[in-house]
Design a protein around this motif. Sequence first.
Motif, short mmCIF file in Angstrom:
data_model
loop_
_atom_site.label_atom_id
_atom_site.label_comp_id
_atom_site.label_asym_id
_atom_site.label_seq_id
_atom_site.Cartn_x
_atom_site.Cartn_y
_atom_site.Cartn_z
N UNK A 128 2.47 -5.86 -1.73
CA UNK A 128 2.85 -4.35 -1.22
C UNK A 128 4.26 -3.62 -0.42
N UNK A 129 4.68 -2.16 -0.32
CA UNK A 129 4.79 -1.56 0.37
C UNK A 129 4.30 -0.32 0.68
N UNK A 130 4.36 -0.60 2.54
CA UNK A 130 4.01 0.98 3.16
C UNK A 130 5.19 1.91 3.16
N UNK A 131 5.14 3.37 3.37
CA UNK A 131 6.49 4.17 3.49
C UNK A 131 5.60 5.58 3.03
N UNK A 132 6.50 6.67 4.05
CA UNK A 132 6.53 7.96 3.10
C UNK A 132 7.58 8.02 2.18
N UNK A 133 7.25 8.06 1.09
CA UNK A 133 7.90 7.48 0.01
C UNK A 133 9.18 8.85 -0.11
N UNK A 140 1.93 0.21 -3.57
CA UNK A 140 2.62 1.20 -3.01
C UNK A 140 1.92 2.51 -2.57
N UNK A 141 1.55 1.62 -1.38
CA UNK A 141 1.21 2.70 0.08
C UNK A 141 1.68 3.97 0.58
N UNK A 142 1.38 5.16 0.11
CA UNK A 142 1.88 6.39 1.00
C UNK A 142 1.83 7.48 -0.06
N UNK A 143 2.20 8.94 1.49
CA UNK A 143 2.42 10.19 0.38
C UNK A 143 3.49 10.47 0.16
N UNK A 144 3.69 11.46 -0.54
CA UNK A 144 5.45 12.42 -0.56
C UNK A 144 5.81 13.76 -1.31
N UNK A 145 6.54 14.21 -0.62
CA UNK A 145 6.35 15.82 -0.72
C UNK A 145 8.21 15.99 -1.85
N UNK A 181 -1.14 6.42 -3.26
CA UNK A 181 -1.23 7.82 -1.94
C UNK A 181 -1.39 7.33 -0.59
N UNK A 182 -2.10 8.38 -0.30
CA UNK A 182 -1.87 8.30 2.49
C UNK A 182 -3.49 7.30 2.06
N UNK A 183 -3.61 6.17 2.57
CA UNK A 183 -4.70 5.59 3.01
C UNK A 183 -4.74 6.19 4.72
N UNK A 184 -6.50 6.39 5.31
CA UNK A 184 -6.32 6.43 6.62
C UNK A 184 -5.55 5.38 7.28
N UNK A 185 -5.72 5.61 8.07
CA UNK A 185 -5.06 4.29 9.19
C UNK A 185 -5.46 3.03 9.24
N UNK A 186 -7.16 3.44 9.20
CA UNK A 186 -8.14 1.95 9.69
C UNK A 186 -7.66 1.55 8.16
N UNK A 187 -7.58 1.80 6.87
CA UNK A 187 -7.79 1.37 5.79
C UNK A 187 -6.39 0.32 5.86
#
Length: 388
Positions: free
Chosen positions: A209-214, A241-246, A269-275
């Motif tokens: 996985x990768x977690x980031x603001x895309x 790929x975890x994260x949202x993008x503008x 897409x964006x996940x809640x922090x607890x997720x």
Amino acid sequence: MKLKSNILILNQSEIIGGAELALKHFINDNDDFIFAILTDPKISTLYNGTRNISNIYTSNHFKKFPFKKLKDMIYIFSFIYSIIINLLIIHKIVKNNKIQLIYGNNSYDCILVSLYKILSPKLKTVQHIHDTLPEKSFLAKWIKIFKKRFDHILVPSTHTAAHLKLILGKESQISVVHNGINLIDASHTKNKSHTLHKLIPDNKKLIIATICRIDRNKRVDIFIDSLNELLNFRNDFTGIIIGESDDDDLLKSLQTRAAVMKLPVYFSGQLYHNEILNLYQDIDLLMINSDSETFSLVTIEAMQNKCVVLARRVGGINDIIIDNNNGFFYDYNADIKTIAEKINAILQMKNSEKEQIKKNAYMHVEKNFLNKHKVEKINKIFYEIDMK
């Protein structure tokens, strides 16, 4: 009993990012001072219910200004107008709350912090620079011109400190303060694997996985291309790929890239922090591929949750990972084949070897990167510059 000093925090941002979340935790865990905060209305609710905040103020003019547009006279007047309005708001807050120190939380806040210092020289100022500023950038030039208006400058890594000292000079008051996280709340692991099951029901493959603001800096394309090359070694994995993008165009191009390659890659897409906290336990390898990183909260969070991390050797991540001890690096200019070989080698390690890496990572974070360490270091700086 000594009265607590009052601090005004400026936080010019229209989105909730790492700096905003780190600020919330810093304030909530800091019982030495009383804080007022001035921020954009779009993110002000983030700080509702935070301990040690006396007042939350907002300004519709409290947003980042596109410096490239300053070539246009209309935008110059708009820029100056916003500064004047915000300085008047700050002055009113300082007066009503008996503020003794102004703290700029984002790099952009240096403009208002330095200008208000000119208007009120006795007020103490601390500025946090979260970015590696190009020497010819507007903000780098501004900080260099007004460097005497900051009683202290904070940066998140030794890399950022070295870079800033090249711009401002070695005599500048610059301190490295690593961002921190709180102790793990075990509640997020009670419902084991619920996040993974939500994303990929009945998954039986390894998870990379990768977690980031895309955005273009995070180099999700390296992640995709590396997994495509990894198929030459194995096919028992799934990428997430975890994260949202503008940047809709960038996101679509990355999705198309993965689809054309027929890769087993999911964009969550964006996940809640607890997720995300729940998901760490199921990630076999987390990758960080950025072109630049002043620090990486995702990296220390993953390490504390005993998730193996492979990162591009860049910037502030060098303060976090000890290669082959608590995580792994690949060279900044490594080609895709080399990165894929590194991924495969890590996945092939014995379970006992991986567990030792995870244990080392957890202990390293507990020793160096908890929020209490950040609070203690910044508070010491606040006291040393003598707010009275």
